[in-house]
Design a protein around this motif. Sequence first.
Motif, PDB file in Angstrom:
ATOM      1  N   PHE A 129      -1.229   0.772  -4.184  1.00  0.00           N
ATOM      2  CA  PHE A 129       0.234   0.805  -4.219  1.00  0.00           C
ATOM      3  C   PHE A 129       0.798   2.216  -4.368  1.00  0.00           C
ATOM      4  O   PHE A 129       1.850   2.539  -3.806  1.00  0.00           O
ATOM      5  CB  PHE A 129       0.750  -0.071  -5.364  1.00  0.00           C
ATOM      6  N   TYR A 130       0.104   3.075  -5.108  1.00  0.00           N
ATOM      7  CA  TYR A 130       0.599   4.429  -5.369  1.00  0.00           C
ATOM      8  C   TYR A 130      -0.155   5.454  -4.520  1.00  0.00           C
ATOM      9  O   TYR A 130      -1.290   5.229  -4.121  1.00  0.00           O
ATOM     10  CB  TYR A 130       0.448   4.774  -6.848  1.00  0.00           C
ATOM     11  N   CYS A 131       0.471   6.584  -4.290  1.00  0.00           N
ATOM     12  CA  CYS A 131      -0.161   7.658  -3.549  1.00  0.00           C
ATOM     13  C   CYS A 131      -1.195   8.337  -4.442  1.00  0.00           C
ATOM     14  O   CYS A 131      -0.848   9.094  -5.351  1.00  0.00           O
ATOM     15  CB  CYS A 131       0.884   8.671  -3.081  1.00  0.00           C
ATOM     16  N   ALA A 132      -2.462   8.088  -4.185  1.00  0.00           N
ATOM     17  CA  ALA A 132      -3.528   8.685  -4.985  1.00  0.00           C
ATOM     18  C   ALA A 132      -3.668  10.170  -4.640  1.00  0.00           C
ATOM     19  O   ALA A 132      -3.292  10.613  -3.556  1.00  0.00           O
ATOM     20  CB  ALA A 132      -4.846   7.965  -4.722  1.00  0.00           C
ATOM     21  N   ILE A 142       3.336   8.127   1.821  1.00  0.00           N
ATOM     22  CA  ILE A 142       4.520   7.296   1.662  1.00  0.00           C
ATOM     23  C   ILE A 142       4.120   5.991   0.991  1.00  0.00           C
ATOM     24  O   ILE A 142       3.136   5.352   1.366  1.00  0.00           O
ATOM     25  CB  ILE A 142       5.212   7.031   3.025  1.00  0.00           C
ATOM     26  N   ARG A 143       4.887   5.630  -0.036  1.00  0.00           N
ATOM     27  CA  ARG A 143       4.694   4.339  -0.672  1.00  0.00           C
ATOM     28  C   ARG A 143       5.508   3.332   0.137  1.00  0.00           C
ATOM     29  O   ARG A 143       6.724   3.452   0.221  1.00  0.00           O
ATOM     30  CB  ARG A 143       5.146   4.400  -2.122  1.00  0.00           C
ATOM     31  N   TYR A 144       4.816   2.396   0.757  1.00  0.00           N
ATOM     32  CA  TYR A 144       5.442   1.599   1.802  1.00  0.00           C
ATOM     33  C   TYR A 144       6.620   0.785   1.305  1.00  0.00           C
ATOM     34  O   TYR A 144       7.637   0.663   1.971  1.00  0.00           O
ATOM     35  CB  TYR A 144       4.403   0.668   2.433  1.00  0.00           C
ATOM     36  N   ARG A 145       6.508   0.224   0.092  1.00  0.00           N
ATOM     37  CA  ARG A 145       7.534  -0.705  -0.362  1.00  0.00           C
ATOM     38  C   ARG A 145       8.882  -0.018  -0.576  1.00  0.00           C
ATOM     39  O   ARG A 145       9.911  -0.541  -0.182  1.00  0.00           O
ATOM     40  CB  ARG A 145       7.099  -1.405  -1.641  1.00  0.00           C
ATOM     41  N   ASP A 146       8.863   1.174  -1.216  1.00  0.00           N
ATOM     42  CA  ASP A 146      10.137   1.804  -1.548  1.00  0.00           C
ATOM     43  C   ASP A 146      10.319   3.171  -0.904  1.00  0.00           C
ATOM     44  O   ASP A 146      11.256   3.892  -1.208  1.00  0.00           O
ATOM     45  CB  ASP A 146      10.304   1.927  -3.062  1.00  0.00           C
ATOM     46  N   ALA A 147       9.406   3.523   0.012  1.00  0.00           N
ATOM     47  CA  ALA A 147       9.484   4.785   0.764  1.00  0.00           C
ATOM     48  C   ALA A 147       9.481   6.008  -0.131  1.00  0.00           C
ATOM     49  O   ALA A 147      10.037   7.052   0.242  1.00  0.00           O
ATOM     50  CB  ALA A 147      10.714   4.801   1.678  1.00  0.00           C
ATOM     51  N   TYR A 203       0.808  -1.216   0.000  1.00  0.00           N
ATOM     52  CA  TYR A 203       0.000   0.000   0.000  1.00  0.00           C
ATOM     53  C   TYR A 203       0.841   1.266   0.000  1.00  0.00           C
ATOM     54  O   TYR A 203       2.024   1.261   0.322  1.00  0.00           O
ATOM     55  CB  TYR A 203      -0.885   0.041   1.254  1.00  0.00           C
ATOM     56  N   ALA A 204       0.180   2.361  -0.354  1.00  0.00           N
ATOM     57  CA  ALA A 204       0.676   3.691  -0.053  1.00  0.00           C
ATOM     58  C   ALA A 204      -0.189   4.234   1.080  1.00  0.00           C
ATOM     59  O   ALA A 204      -1.403   4.005   1.093  1.00  0.00           O
ATOM     60  CB  ALA A 204       0.575   4.605  -1.267  1.00  0.00           C
TER      61      ALA A 204
END
Length: 123
Positions: free
Chosen positions: A101-104, A51-56, A32-33
């Motif tokens: 996944f992305y910051c909407a 914040i996009r959790y996977r890659d900050a 998630y973001a």
Amino acid sequence: QLRFVESGGGLVQPGGSLRLSCAPSGFTLEHYAIGWFRQTPGKEREKVSCIRYRDANLEYADSVKGRFTVSRDKAKNMVYLQMNSLKPEDTGVYYCAVSGFYCAKGRHEYDYWGQGTQVTVSS
């Protein structure tokens, strides 16, 4: 029920700092973001950071750039919002929520809202 639990709010003087925490209930954050929002009476709920959790990958509203820092702790499955140099206009209820996944861009694209935590900046 999938939701967040926000904590760490309080009363602080202008120029002070607070660290907010965002804990997911019933799910992990890896895919998630996570957006931080704030709401004041009579105003729309506005996004202050994401914040996009996977890659900050990080995003900030212009009003908080240079003062707020969003971070995540993968081991603890937590997200934080460090708020420095607080101003009275930062007062509001702060929420976190997910957008995939992305910051909407739009708040209506976020889900799993918690009850929020009150931040009051006043002398």
